[in-house]
Design a protein around this motif. Structure first.
Motif, PDB file in Angstrom:
ATOM      1  N   PRO A  92       0.830  -1.210   0.000  1.00 61.41           N
ATOM      2  CA  PRO A  92       0.000   0.000   0.000  1.00 61.41           C
ATOM      3  C   PRO A  92       0.863   1.259   0.000  1.00 61.41           C
ATOM      4  O   PRO A  92       1.943   1.292   0.586  1.00 61.41           O
ATOM      5  CB  PRO A  92      -0.801  -0.132   1.296  1.00 61.41           C
ATOM      6  N   GLY A  93       0.383   2.294  -0.676  1.00 58.71           N
ATOM      7  CA  GLY A  93       1.114   3.556  -0.745  1.00 58.71           C
ATOM      8  C   GLY A  93       0.759   4.325  -1.995  1.00 58.71           C
ATOM      9  O   GLY A  93      -0.093   3.922  -2.789  1.00 58.71           O
ATOM     10  N   ASN A  94       1.432   5.460  -2.183  1.00 65.31           N
ATOM     11  CA  ASN A  94       1.247   6.299  -3.359  1.00 65.31           C
ATOM     12  C   ASN A  94       2.380   6.040  -4.350  1.00 65.31           C
ATOM     13  O   ASN A  94       3.555   6.048  -3.967  1.00 65.31           O
ATOM     14  CB  ASN A  94       1.232   7.779  -2.972  1.00 65.31           C
ATOM     15  N   TYR A  95       2.001   5.843  -5.606  1.00 66.45           N
ATOM     16  CA  TYR A  95       2.982   5.523  -6.639  1.00 66.45           C
ATOM     17  C   TYR A  95       2.775   6.445  -7.844  1.00 66.45           C
ATOM     18  O   TYR A  95       1.623   6.752  -8.218  1.00 66.45           O
ATOM     19  CB  TYR A  95       2.837   4.075  -7.114  1.00 66.45           C
ATOM     20  N   SER A  96       3.869   6.876  -8.418  1.00 66.58           N
ATOM     21  CA  SER A  96       3.831   7.481  -9.745  1.00 66.58           C
ATOM     22  C   SER A  96       4.326   6.424 -10.731  1.00 66.58           C
ATOM     23  O   SER A  96       5.123   5.554 -10.366  1.00 66.58           O
ATOM     24  CB  SER A  96       4.709   8.727  -9.811  1.00 66.58           C
ATOM     25  N   PHE A  97       3.854   6.509 -11.976  1.00 65.44           N
ATOM     26  CA  PHE A  97       4.280   5.494 -12.933  1.00 65.44           C
ATOM     27  C   PHE A  97       4.457   6.111 -14.315  1.00 65.44           C
ATOM     28  O   PHE A  97       3.911   7.174 -14.636  1.00 65.44           O
ATOM     29  CB  PHE A  97       3.290   4.319 -12.981  1.00 65.44           C
ATOM     30  N   GLU A  98       5.224   5.402 -15.101  1.00 62.79           N
ATOM     31  CA  GLU A  98       5.456   5.775 -16.494  1.00 62.79           C
ATOM     32  C   GLU A  98       5.355   4.517 -17.337  1.00 62.79           C
ATOM     33  O   GLU A  98       5.988   3.505 -17.043  1.00 62.79           O
ATOM     34  CB  GLU A  98       6.845   6.402 -16.658  1.00 62.79           C
ATOM     35  N   VAL A  99       4.552   4.573 -18.393  1.00 67.04           N
ATOM     36  CA  VAL A  99       4.443   3.473 -19.345  1.00 67.04           C
ATOM     37  C   VAL A  99       5.194   3.884 -20.614  1.00 67.04           C
ATOM     38  O   VAL A  99       4.916   4.941 -21.194  1.00 67.04           O
ATOM     39  CB  VAL A  99       2.978   3.137 -19.669  1.00 67.04           C
ATOM     40  N   ARG A 100       6.147   3.056 -21.024  1.00 67.19           N
ATOM     41  CA  ARG A 100       6.949   3.342 -22.218  1.00 67.19           C
ATOM     42  C   ARG A 100       6.674   2.278 -23.276  1.00 67.19           C
ATOM     43  O   ARG A 100       6.596   1.083 -22.968  1.00 67.19           O
ATOM     44  CB  ARG A 100       8.439   3.352 -21.895  1.00 67.19           C
ATOM     45  N   ALA A 101       6.577   2.727 -24.509  1.00 65.45           N
ATOM     46  CA  ALA A 101       6.384   1.812 -25.636  1.00 65.45           C
ATOM     47  C   ALA A 101       7.613   1.846 -26.523  1.00 65.45           C
ATOM     48  O   ALA A 101       8.129   2.912 -26.849  1.00 65.45           O
ATOM     49  CB  ALA A 101       5.146   2.199 -26.431  1.00 65.45           C
ATOM     50  N   ASN A 102       8.085   0.647 -26.869  1.00 66.21           N
ATOM     51  CA  ASN A 102       9.220   0.509 -27.795  1.00 66.21           C
ATOM     52  C   ASN A 102      10.429   1.345 -27.378  1.00 66.21           C
ATOM     53  O   ASN A 102      10.977   2.136 -28.148  1.00 66.21           O
ATOM     54  CB  ASN A 102       8.788   0.882 -29.220  1.00 66.21           C
ATOM     55  N   GLY A 103      10.823   1.186 -26.114  1.00 65.07           N
ATOM     56  CA  GLY A 103      12.026   1.840 -25.630  1.00 65.07           C
ATOM     57  C   GLY A 103      11.868   3.309 -25.301  1.00 65.07           C
ATOM     58  O   GLY A 103      12.859   3.989 -25.008  1.00 65.07           O
TER      59      GLY A 103
END
Length: 676
Positions: A567-578
């Motif tokens: 549990p917690g707060n998360y930031s995320f990044e989704v990358r496509a093809n590098g």
């Protein structure tokens, strides 16, 4: 044994006797030693001949097989929260200690959470309960025999199909031992919150709250909505045994841009044991839609004031009326351009709009230079006749760009437009059809279309000010007309991004839904690309820990399950093809345990389970009654099983030992007596 084999054995005995007598008795002194050697030789020869014949012997074995008693024990945390863990453990030991039970049944203990566990150790730490799946596991395990089931559980299931209905297909008889009683303890619960994902700054957005009550007396509670430690809404709510579920829809004002988190709570009532389920959180993304809108015209017309007043009812929008020259000279960053009755002086305006890729709202009328407008763009062509007609508007019920269900314009005054047909060269959505003297046509009066990254609305007629006045005359306010214009401007104010990477996720995961993030990636033709490499990178905002996982391709999307995250707060990044395409977001994972949401045993469902499987339900205080039922139930009896085996003589070790022993004895006697 076949007759032929018996004859072979008799013949072998006669032959062995003949050989023994011939060697030791015939033409010899008949001494006791010779008779002994003849007997040993007979045994040796007869045993050897039998081994050559190798007769087969049949044996029968009987075995008593007791029916299995599968004791399924709910190993979830809800049993612990209901303070039934020690009672459950003691019930298991009582069954195992009862000699009448153990003499009649082969007792097997299976703890279960999401599925049965072959390890019989009870911990009461499973975070999910799937009674249906666990019963199906027992069915598969003992599909060819009678195996009555004792289900020791509170009946509270968190995942899986409803066992009270699935049990109609079960073959085994189930005896639920209910960990609890039929008394329902007082409890308030926030069942569900429904809210849009997005809202606009300073806008009032609705929050649908579904709350429930379990109890027999009328109670009163206070519902609160809090954000950043501040109460932003509260109201009194009342429940009773009959009015045990309510739906509330308060409206909250969004006052800050970005992801805003809120908590909904019900104040506890007297004697309420579980208050964990009195709270539930949600989040909404607040967007700043403040927009400068240019109303470009070279005319003076009442429509201009009506449009400006209607649009500016939303305080986040500012309309500036300007001439084409003023529009070209200004440095204001307009988010939308309304072109009112364009003429030749609008040429540079259209060029600048095309350069900036702005969304536009084009309004025609009696002073529009249609020949110019037809030439400056290729999306639509209005037939130029030089004659004008008054048209009423008929709403297209199949219009999909925004909701028009609340608007009807067939009683509104007619609008003035160029008489003639309209030819559209792009895919479009008709908002209003033309109607002449009450006869509707299929000719569009007001339509929208999207071309690459631009959105355009076109109204072919003037005198909208009459519609605004009609709205006031009908309702004593301008709300109806202004709301319609607000929807249109909101549609035009959204930039069509045409992004190739779309990420779908919830802002808050409270344990009531799968902790999953999905994404879609499109090729240049905006077709799903199933061969891309998508990676998600997460960062825990509190600890700084960073995690990176590949996303798994599933049909036309890419998924990742994040149930392992703390549990917690998360930031995320989704990358496509590098990293050629990226998408960012934030999620909050609440420390939520669904097993804590239960304070009562689900007696009704467990009783239905017993009925559907021809069993009987007992409370945990009735363990003696359960054991008596199991002992006296004649459906579950031991089975005597006979096993028939065919054993060849050569497989009997004793016979080989007999042959070797007789040969050895003969050799020893002969050696001792000097016959060798």
């Amino acid at each position: 044994m076949p007759t032929q084999t018996i004859l072979y054995i008799i013949g072998s005995g006669i032959l062995a006797l003949f050989i023994a007598l011939f060697q030791y008795v015939y033409k010899t002194k008949r001494h006791r030693l010779h008779w002994g050697l003849a007997g040993v030789r007979f045994i040796s020869v007869f045993s050897l001949l039998l081994l050559v014949i190798n007769p087969k012997f049949e044996t029968k074995e009987s075995k008593i097989i007791k029916p299995v008693l599968a004791v399924m024990v709910d190993n979830s945390q809800s049993v612990n929260y209901l303070n039934k863990d020690s009672i459950s453990s003691e019930a298991v030991q009582t069954l195992l200690r009862n000699t009448e039970i153990t003499s009649k049944y082969d007792v097997k203990v299976y703890p279960f959470g999401t599925q049965i566990n072959q390890n019989s150790t009870l911990t009461f730490e499973d975070t999910q309960t799937n009674i249906t799946k666990s019963l199906q596991d027992i069915e598969s395990l003992y599909d060819s025999q009678f195996a009555p089931v004792v289900l020791i559980s509170d009946g509270n299931q968190t995942i899986g199909d409803a066992y009270e209905f699935a049990s109609k297909q079960f073959e085994q008889v189930v005896f639920p031992l209910i960990l609890g009683d039929s008394i329902y303890h007082t409890d308030l619960k926030i069942q569900q919150i429904n809210v849009n994902k997005y809202t606009y700054l300073n806008n009032k957005f609705p929050v649908e709250i579904i709350a429930s009550y379990t109890g027999n007396t009328a109670v009163q509670s206070e519902l609160r909505i809090e954000s950043r430690g501040r109460i932003i809404h509260k109201e009194r709510v009342q429940f009773s045994a009959t009015n045990n579920s309510i739906i509330l829809t308060p409206k909250i004002v969004s006052t800050k841009v970005g992801l805003q988190r809120y908590q909904v709570s019900l104040s506890p009532v007297e004697n309420e044991k579980n208050t964990v389920n009195n709270k539930k959180s949600f989040a909404i993304e607040t967007i700043d839609e403040y927009t400068n809108i240019a109303l470009v015209t070279s005319l003076s017309h009442p429509d201009l004031g009506a449009l400006k007043a209607a649009i500016e009812t939303n305080k986040q929008r500012l309309v500036k009326i300007c001439s084409p020259i003023e529009y070209l000279e200004t440095n204001d960053n307009y988010g939308l351009a309304i072109l009112y009755q364009p003429n030749q002086s609008f040429k540079a305006v259209f060029d600048l709009i095309e350069k900036r890729k702005l969304n536009t709202f084009i309004i025609g009328g009696s002073q529009t230079q249609w020949a110019f407008l037809n030439a400056i763009q290729s999306d639509f062509k209005q037939e130029v006749t030089g004659q004008y007609e008054n048209y009423q508007g008929v709403v297209n019920p199949n219009f999909n760009n925004f909701s028009v269900d609340d608007f009807m314009f067939n009683t509104y005054p007619p609008l003035t437009a160029e008489f003639g047909s309209i030819a559209l060269n792009v895919s479009h959505e008709t908002l209003l059809f033309k109607s002449i003297n009450g006869s509707p046509t299929q000719e569009p009066l007001w339509f929208t279309f999207e071309n690459n990254s631009q959105r355009t609305a076109v109204l072919l007629a003037e005198n909208l000010w009459k519609w605004r006045m009609h709205s006031f005359r009908e309702d004593q306010n301008f709300k109806s007309f202004d709301s319609f214009m607000a929807k249109l401007i909101q549609y035009l104010n959204i930039k069509n991004q045409n992004t190739r990477l779309l990420v779908n996720y919830e802002s808050i995961y409270d344990g009531s839904q799968p902790l999953e993030i999905s994404a879609q990636f499109f090729n240049k033709n905006y077709e799903p690309n199933r061969n891309a490499q998508l990676v998600i990178k997460l960062k825990n905002k509190a600890t700084g820990q960073q995690l990176e996982y590949p996303m798994i391709a599933v049909q036309n999307s890419y998924n990742i399950n994040l149930n392992a995250l703390e549990p917690g707060n998360y930031s995320f990044e989704v990358r496509a093809n590098g990293g050629t395409h990226r998408s960012f977001g934030e999620i909050e994972i609440l420390d939520f345990n669904i097993e804590q949401q239960f304070i009562n045993a689900n007696v009704q469902k467990l009783e239905q389970l017993a009925i559907h499987t021809d069993g009987a339900a007992f409370f945990d205080t009735q363990i003696d009654g359960l054991m008596s039922e199991l002992i006296s139930d004649n459906r579950f009896l031991s089975i005597q099983k006979f096993t028939k085996k065919t054993v060849p003589l050569i497989g009997i070790k004793f016979w080989l030992l007999l042959l070797l022993s007789s040969l050895a004895i003969e050799w020893f006697i002969r050696k001792y007596n000097g016959l060798i």
